[in-house]
Motif scaffolding. Structure first.
Motif, mmCIF file in Angstrom:
data_model
loop_
_atom_site.group_PDB
_atom_site.id
_atom_site.type_symbol
_atom_site.label_atom_id
_atom_site.label_comp_id
_atom_site.label_asym_id
_atom_site.label_seq_id
_atom_site.Cartn_x
_atom_site.Cartn_y
_atom_site.Cartn_z
ATOM 1 N N MET A 173 50.114 36.372 36.801
ATOM 2 C CA MET A 173 50.746 37.389 36.602
ATOM 3 C C MET A 173 50.105 38.843 36.387
ATOM 4 O O MET A 173 50.595 39.642 36.410
ATOM 5 C CB MET A 173 52.628 37.176 36.562
ATOM 6 C CG MET A 173 53.150 36.453 37.627
ATOM 7 S SD MET A 173 53.021 36.950 38.925
ATOM 8 C CE MET A 173 54.176 38.286 39.218
ATOM 9 N N ILE A 174 50.011 38.066 35.114
ATOM 10 C CA ILE A 174 49.425 38.896 33.753
ATOM 11 C C ILE A 174 46.964 39.528 34.223
ATOM 12 O O ILE A 174 46.983 40.101 34.002
ATOM 13 C CB ILE A 174 49.771 38.520 32.584
ATOM 14 C CG1 ILE A 174 50.439 38.687 32.454
ATOM 15 C CG2 ILE A 174 48.741 39.500 31.741
ATOM 16 C CD1 ILE A 174 51.415 38.567 31.116
ATOM 17 N N ASN A 175 46.890 38.167 34.610
ATOM 18 C CA ASN A 175 45.344 37.210 34.466
ATOM 19 C C ASN A 175 45.039 37.638 35.399
ATOM 20 O O ASN A 175 45.301 37.021 36.684
ATOM 21 C CB ASN A 175 45.240 36.812 34.169
ATOM 22 C CG ASN A 175 44.991 36.173 32.645
ATOM 23 O OD1 ASN A 175 45.068 37.024 31.265
ATOM 24 N ND2 ASN A 175 46.010 35.367 32.002
ATOM 25 N N THR A 176 44.131 38.315 35.944
ATOM 26 C CA THR A 176 43.145 38.856 37.451
ATOM 27 C C THR A 176 41.855 38.707 38.136
ATOM 28 O O THR A 176 41.346 37.337 36.376
ATOM 29 C CB THR A 176 43.219 41.042 37.706
ATOM 30 O OG1 THR A 176 42.765 40.545 36.993
ATOM 31 C CG2 THR A 176 44.593 41.148 37.293
ATOM 32 N N PRO A 177 41.350 38.578 38.548
ATOM 33 C CA PRO A 177 40.489 37.507 38.597
ATOM 34 C C PRO A 177 38.733 38.966 38.213
ATOM 35 O O PRO A 177 38.028 38.222 38.229
ATOM 36 C CB PRO A 177 39.251 38.158 39.884
ATOM 37 C CG PRO A 177 41.559 38.058 41.025
ATOM 38 C CD PRO A 177 42.096 38.210 40.004
ATOM 39 N N SER A 178 39.324 39.940 37.593
ATOM 40 C CA SER A 178 38.405 40.710 36.362
ATOM 41 C C SER A 178 38.755 40.933 35.610
ATOM 42 O O SER A 178 39.585 39.990 34.774
ATOM 43 C CB SER A 178 39.075 42.427 37.325
ATOM 44 O OG SER A 178 39.165 42.275 38.601
ATOM 45 N N ASP A 179 38.243 42.096 34.842
ATOM 46 C CA ASP A 179 38.238 42.299 32.928
ATOM 47 C C ASP A 179 39.538 42.169 32.786
ATOM 48 O O ASP A 179 40.776 43.097 32.717
ATOM 49 C CB ASP A 179 37.404 42.985 32.437
ATOM 50 C CG ASP A 179 36.171 42.275 32.657
ATOM 51 O OD1 ASP A 179 35.901 40.643 32.738
ATOM 52 O OD2 ASP A 179 35.072 42.636 32.250
ATOM 53 N N ASP A 180 40.776 41.572 31.925
ATOM 54 C CA ASP A 180 41.669 41.885 31.393
ATOM 55 C C ASP A 180 42.015 41.775 30.164
ATOM 56 O O ASP A 180 41.432 40.778 29.486
ATOM 57 C CB ASP A 180 43.243 40.732 32.265
ATOM 58 C CG ASP A 180 42.882 41.023 33.588
ATOM 59 O OD1 ASP A 180 43.282 41.858 33.935
ATOM 60 O OD2 ASP A 180 42.846 40.165 33.964
#
Length: 294
Positions: free
Chosen positions: A42-49
């Protein structure tokens, strides 16, 4: 301070290139932390977070992500869940002022936990304006302290033990100059119910008075004891006298000559405010002293 420490862990890839994890400080050291937990998809995506930040209010968090961004990295705001919210805090701010002129005083300021582990918390402070600011964890009893040479060091109680949510509080601290006629309420001197002995949390303020009297060896004081109006009037009169006598005994034990301290108990005869509520009665249960000679 049991505030969450939230940071990107760069060498563990679960949902994306850079994920956000949460860990919580477990004690007053910086050595013991809970096991880091991934905050999930819900917070961490497949991209950079990255650059996850939560303000003191704790309702929202902010982070930078490349997922669905208009630029290389955009800033996103998300509503926090209980799992990642910080422990509630109270932001306390105000000014340190001369009690007579109301002008700013460049003083040393700190907050001290009065019960349990006696932590001291430093503060942001602007000496030009006298403005200070604390971020204090809730559910504790504090003394707000301000000290400056030539003034009696003040301690004011701040009770956050029932606070469960973030809030902001403004409180000015008035420093009283050390001079004949000055009257000072000892705000953090406490007694057990119906008992003459001071509570252990009172000794910090009593030590400050000892220090001031040693720095001013000709100072004499009138120590006054007061109660609320609960119970028998004559019994309260006796109790108030016993309490100031007990305070005097402590000062004498610490090296202050007994002939420099006059004690008088007034019982419930001189209330500061109406005894209508328990909050007001607490204000009336107090010890004060007046500087007779400097």
């Amino acid at each position: 301070m049991a505030k969450p420490s939230i940071f990107p862990v760069r060498d563990i890839r679960v949902y994306g290139e850079h994920d956000i994890f949460v860990t919580r400080r477990l004690d007053n050291t910086w050595q013991n932390w809970s096991e880091p937990e991934n905050l999930g998809p819900m917070i961490n995506t497949p991209s950079d977070d990255v650059f996850f930040s939560i303000p003191a209010s704790g309702d929202y968090a902010y982070l930078s992500s490349t997922e669905n961004s208009y630029g290389k990295e955009d800033i996103f705001r998300i509503r926090t869940t209980e799992a990642i919210k910080p422990e509630p805090v109270v932001i306390v701010s105000g000014s340190v002022l001369h009690s007579v002129t109301r002008k700013p005083v460049n003083a040393k300021i700190f907050a001290q936990v009065l019960q349990g582990e006696k932590d001291s918390i430093q503060t942001e402070y602007n000496p030009a304006t006298g403005e200070y600011k604390f971020i204090l964890p809730s559910k504790k009893l504090y003394g707000l302290n301000a000290a400056k040479e030539g003034f009696y060091p003040i301690a004011e109680e701040l009770d956050l033990r029932e606070e469960k949510r973030y809030r902001e509080l403004r409180k000015n601290l008035l420093l009283i100059p050390i001079e004949a006629g000055a009257k000072i309420t000892m705000n953090t001197v406490y007694f057990e119910q119906s008992q003459p002995e001071v509570d252990s949390s009172s000794f910090a303020e009593l030590r400050r008075l000892v220090q001031i009297m040693k720095e001013h060896p000709t100072m004499t004081i009138l120590m006054e004891g007061h109660t609320d109006n609960q119970g028998d009037f004559d019994a309260n009169l006796v109790l108030s006298q016993q309490r100031v006598d007990h305070v005097k005994s402590y000062l004498v034990f610490k090296g202050i000559s007994a002939n420099r301290i006059v004690c008088k108990g007034y019982g419930s005869s001189r209330p500061l405010v109406s005894n209508y509520s328990e909050e007001n009665r607490r204000k009336n249960r107090r010890v004060e002293f007046t500087i007779l000679t400097k």
